[in-house]
Design a protein around this motif. Structure first.
Motif, PDB file in Angstrom:
ATOM      1  N   ALA A 233      40.639  63.915  64.346  1.00 38.23           N
ATOM      2  CA  ALA A 233      41.947  64.100  65.241  1.00 38.23           C
ATOM      3  C   ALA A 233      43.357  64.858  64.731  1.00 38.23           C
ATOM      4  N   ALA A 234      43.410  66.440  65.064  1.00 45.24           N
ATOM      5  CA  ALA A 234      44.584  67.043  64.216  1.00 45.24           C
ATOM      6  C   ALA A 234      45.932  66.259  64.934  1.00 45.24           C
ATOM      7  N   ASN A 235      46.740  65.883  63.731  1.00 45.84           N
ATOM      8  CA  ASN A 235      48.522  65.606  63.850  1.00 45.84           C
ATOM      9  C   ASN A 235      49.214  66.193  62.876  1.00 45.84           C
ATOM     10  N   ALA A 236      49.620  67.003  62.396  1.00 41.87           N
ATOM     11  CA  ALA A 236      50.569  67.914  61.334  1.00 41.87           C
ATOM     12  C   ALA A 236      50.971  66.562  60.865  1.00 41.87           C
ATOM     13  N   GLY A 237      51.481  65.135  62.222  1.00 43.81           N
ATOM     14  CA  GLY A 237      52.922  64.735  61.460  1.00 43.81           C
ATOM     15  C   GLY A 237      52.020  63.689  60.941  1.00 43.81           C
ATOM     16  N   SER A 238      50.921  62.976  60.530  1.00 47.83           N
ATOM     17  CA  SER A 238      50.502  62.258  59.840  1.00 47.83           C
ATOM     18  C   SER A 238      48.669  61.992  59.215  1.00 47.83           C
ATOM     19  N   ALA A 239      49.206  62.331  57.872  1.00 47.58           N
ATOM     20  CA  ALA A 239      47.938  62.916  57.391  1.00 47.58           C
ATOM     21  C   ALA A 239      46.606  61.526  57.810  1.00 47.58           C
ATOM     22  N   PHE A 240      45.251  61.735  57.468  1.00 48.31           N
ATOM     23  CA  PHE A 240      44.152  61.407  57.661  1.00 48.31           C
ATOM     24  C   PHE A 240      43.604  61.012  56.193  1.00 48.31           C
ATOM     25  N   TYR A 241      43.528  59.166  56.014  1.00 51.04           N
ATOM     26  CA  TYR A 241      42.567  59.223  54.079  1.00 51.04           C
ATOM     27  C   TYR A 241      41.917  58.256  54.851  1.00 51.04           C
ATOM     28  N   VAL A 242      40.795  58.849  54.137  1.00 50.90           N
ATOM     29  CA  VAL A 242      39.166  58.356  54.493  1.00 50.90           C
ATOM     30  C   VAL A 242      39.106  57.757  52.593  1.00 50.90           C
ATOM     31  N   LYS A 243      39.007  56.224  51.714  1.00 50.37           N
ATOM     32  CA  LYS A 243      38.832  55.979  51.339  1.00 50.37           C
ATOM     33  C   LYS A 243      37.268  55.614  50.830  1.00 50.37           C
ATOM     34  N   ALA A 244      36.842  55.759  49.736  1.00 52.41           N
ATOM     35  CA  ALA A 244      34.771  55.786  49.761  1.00 52.41           C
ATOM     36  C   ALA A 244      35.144  55.108  48.102  1.00 52.41           C
ATOM     37  N   ASP A 245      34.210  53.965  48.022  1.00 53.15           N
ATOM     38  CA  ASP A 245      34.171  53.738  46.361  1.00 53.15           C
ATOM     39  C   ASP A 245      36.008  54.244  45.809  1.00 53.15           C
ATOM     40  N   SER A 246      35.336  54.890  44.783  1.00 52.12           N
ATOM     41  CA  SER A 246      36.623  55.089  44.055  1.00 52.12           C
ATOM     42  C   SER A 246      37.706  56.210  44.553  1.00 52.12           C
ATOM     43  N   MET A 247      36.326  56.963  45.456  1.00 56.54           N
ATOM     44  CA  MET A 247      37.009  58.691  45.819  1.00 56.54           C
ATOM     45  C   MET A 247      38.541  58.271  47.324  1.00 56.54           C
ATOM     46  N   GLN A 248      38.753  59.181  47.079  1.00 57.32           N
ATOM     47  CA  GLN A 248      39.681  59.320  48.550  1.00 57.32           C
ATOM     48  C   GLN A 248      39.925  60.521  49.160  1.00 57.32           C
ATOM     49  N   VAL A 249      39.892  61.222  50.211  1.00 58.37           N
ATOM     50  CA  VAL A 249      39.546  62.137  50.795  1.00 58.37           C
ATOM     51  C   VAL A 249      41.141  62.358  52.086  1.00 58.37           C
ATOM     52  N   ASN A 250      41.890  63.739  51.871  1.00 61.79           N
ATOM     53  CA  ASN A 250      42.531  63.185  52.490  1.00 61.79           C
ATOM     54  C   ASN A 250      42.687  64.569  53.609  1.00 61.79           C
ATOM     55  N   VAL A 251      43.119  64.274  54.464  1.00 62.93           N
ATOM     56  CA  VAL A 251      42.352  65.857  56.075  1.00 62.93           C
ATOM     57  C   VAL A 251      43.669  66.031  56.908  1.00 62.93           C
ATOM     58  N   LEU A 252      43.953  66.912  57.066  1.00 60.71           N
ATOM     59  CA  LEU A 252      44.549  67.053  58.354  1.00 60.71           C
ATOM     60  C   LEU A 252      44.468  67.296  59.755  1.00 60.71           C
ATOM     61  N   GLY A 253      43.200  68.027  59.598  1.00 65.33           N
ATOM     62  CA  GLY A 253      42.446  68.340  60.946  1.00 65.33           C
ATOM     63  C   GLY A 253      41.153  68.339  60.587  1.00 65.33           C
ATOM     64  N   THR A 254      39.719  67.669  60.970  1.00 69.04           N
ATOM     65  CA  THR A 254      38.498  68.256  60.611  1.00 69.04           C
ATOM     66  C   THR A 254      37.834  67.881  60.705  1.00 69.04           C
ATOM     67  N   GLY A 255      36.719  68.292  60.345  1.00 72.45           N
ATOM     68  CA  GLY A 255      34.828  67.874  60.807  1.00 72.45           C
ATOM     69  C   GLY A 255      34.529  67.382  59.208  1.00 72.45           C
ATOM     70  N   PHE A 256      33.894  66.594  59.023  1.00 71.53           N
ATOM     71  CA  PHE A 256      33.174  66.159  57.462  1.00 71.53           C
ATOM     72  C   PHE A 256      32.810  64.880  57.178  1.00 71.53           C
ATOM     73  N   ASN A 257      31.355  65.351  56.156  1.00 73.87           N
ATOM     74  CA  ASN A 257      30.493  63.718  56.072  1.00 73.87           C
ATOM     75  C   ASN A 257      31.415  63.140  54.764  1.00 73.87           C
ATOM     76  N   VAL A 258      30.924  61.812  54.589  1.00 71.94           N
ATOM     77  CA  VAL A 258      31.039  61.079  52.999  1.00 71.94           C
ATOM     78  C   VAL A 258      30.054  59.984  53.868  1.00 71.94           C
ATOM     79  N   MET A 259      29.143  60.140  52.410  1.00 75.72           N
ATOM     80  CA  MET A 259      27.989  59.317  51.815  1.00 75.72           C
ATOM     81  C   MET A 259      28.770  58.647  50.914  1.00 75.72           C
TER      82      MET A 259
END
Length: 392
Positions: A233-259
């Motif tokens: 869900a888009a929210n310019a004032g609040s970034a979305f972060y996914v921590k997976a293993d040793s990797m971090q994904v920083n998102v503003l509003g998007t569709g993506f897959n993490v394996m």
């Protein structure tokens, strides 16, 4: 129609030796040639002419079922009495409704089969919508999706509901303290979740997502082990972060897959739409739609074009392989069917391509893999042995 090939497949079907792939090929061949259908059916019926096929009542009931199943606007023509009395009603049905009738005929007038035994192939089932929700207190709640249901899931916490098989967090009272919940799918399970900010998450088998019951401040952070697709869900004032293993994904509003399954090596992030930044250690890259980021041996991130059909197949309830090695394939199969896999012989060079629905039974799944590559499978209870070569 390729007559020799159709005859070969038809005879294999009559003898109940067709694999799932061969049956699909036979139906495809028959649907393209009216004359071929008539010849194959006529020859087979002539051979069986001396044997009664079905009673008038059973025959008419089956024919009705065929028409109802197709229900595509085909004109239903009353069956001539002569056709019933001569026992050639199937021939007549094929003549008035091609190719639909031959499909119905194949399904309904199969040769008598041996009583089905209770074997491993009937016991092993494909995965389904199921998960366990772990609350802040440690309490565990079993969830089952795919049902029309609505109601409170955790006792006394009305902001968490199950609605049409999706776990949803919404309308959170201000008085409710923040906490961490965990959604865990078993091997043979998948589930959908709507996070408090409206982000939609699809969780694959044998995966775990840890998340807060409320997002506050300028960051939204979740932790993933396994595989998930995020529609953030888009929210310019609040970034979305996914921590997976040793990797971090920083998102503003998007569709993506993490394996990020440990047994699959370094985590892979595949961007479908929008933009995101992937970080690992001191390395950072920004992905464009259709790209995938994966850590290399030296710890730096590698960006390459992604095969979106392969990466997202699981979300569409499919297995899709493109020149994949057999062990990679069988790890996916094992997670979905909750089976154990072992190997005999040298299968390292076996690479397969193809697509199979994840709703398929384990036997059909293995049959398709056998057709695609020079491998053979032995299924016993919940164990599959992969053998080199087809004829063992």
């Amino acid at each position: 129609m390729e007559r020799p090939r159709a005859e070969y497949l038809f005879q294999k079907w009559v003898q109940q030796q067709c694999t799932a792939a061969e049956k699909a090929e036979l139906l495809a061949l028959l649907e393209t040639d009216e004359t071929g259908i008539q010849q194959l059916l006529d020859e087979y019926i002539e051979k069986r002419e001396e044997k009664p096929l079905l009673s008038d009542e059973a025959a008419e009931g089956i024919l009705t079922a065929v028409f109802q199943a197709e229900d595509q606007g085909d004109k239903v023509v009353p069956m001539p009495v002569a056709a019933r009395k001569t026992g050639r009603w199937l021939w007549w049905s094929a003549a008035v409704m091609i190719p639909a009738a031959v499909v119905g005929w194949l399904l309904w007038n199969k040769p008598a089969a041996e009583p089905e035994k209770t074997t491993a192939q009937t016991q092993v089932q494909p995965g389904s919508d199921k998960a366990v929700l772990v609350l802040e207190s440690g309490e565990e709640i079993a969830l089952e999706g795919g049902k029309e249901q609505k109601g409170d899931v955790p006792e006394g916490q009305g902001f968490v509901i199950m609605e049409q098989g999706v776990l949803k967090y919404r309308n959170i009272p201000a008085a409710v303290p923040d906490g961490m919940h965990t959604l865990r799918t078993p091997r043979g399970g998948k589930f959908q979740l709507l996070l408090p900010d409206g982000t939609h998450v699809w969780l694959n088998a044998a995966s775990t997502l840890r998340f807060p019951t409320a997002f506050t401040g300028r960051e939204r952070r979740v932790e993933l082990n396994g595989e998930a697709y995020f529609d953030v869900a888009a929210n310019a004032g609040s970034a979305f972060y996914v921590k997976a293993d040793s990797m971090q994904v920083n998102v503003l509003g998007t569709g993506f897959n993490v394996m990020a399954y440990p047994e699959e090596g370094p985590a892979k992030t595949t961007l479908v739409q929008g933009s995101l930044q992937v970080k690992q250690g001191h390395s950072a890259v920004v992905l464009k739609p259709g790209q995938q980021a994966e850590p290399k041996a030296d710890g730096k991130l590698q960006v390459k074009d992604a095969d979106l059909e392969v990466a997202l197949a699981w979300k569409e309830d499919k297995f899709r392989f493109r020149d994949a090695d057999i062990k990679t394939i069988m790890r996916q199969v094992a997670r979905w069917y909750n089976i154990q896999v072992s190997y005999e012989g040298d299968v390292r060079g076996r690479r397969l391509s193809g697509m199979v629905m994840r709703s398929s039974g384990i036997k059909d799944m293995l049959d398709v893999l056998e057709e695609a590559g020079n491998v053979h499978f032995l299924l016993e209870d919940d164990k599959v042995t992969v053998l080199e070569g087809k004829n063992r």
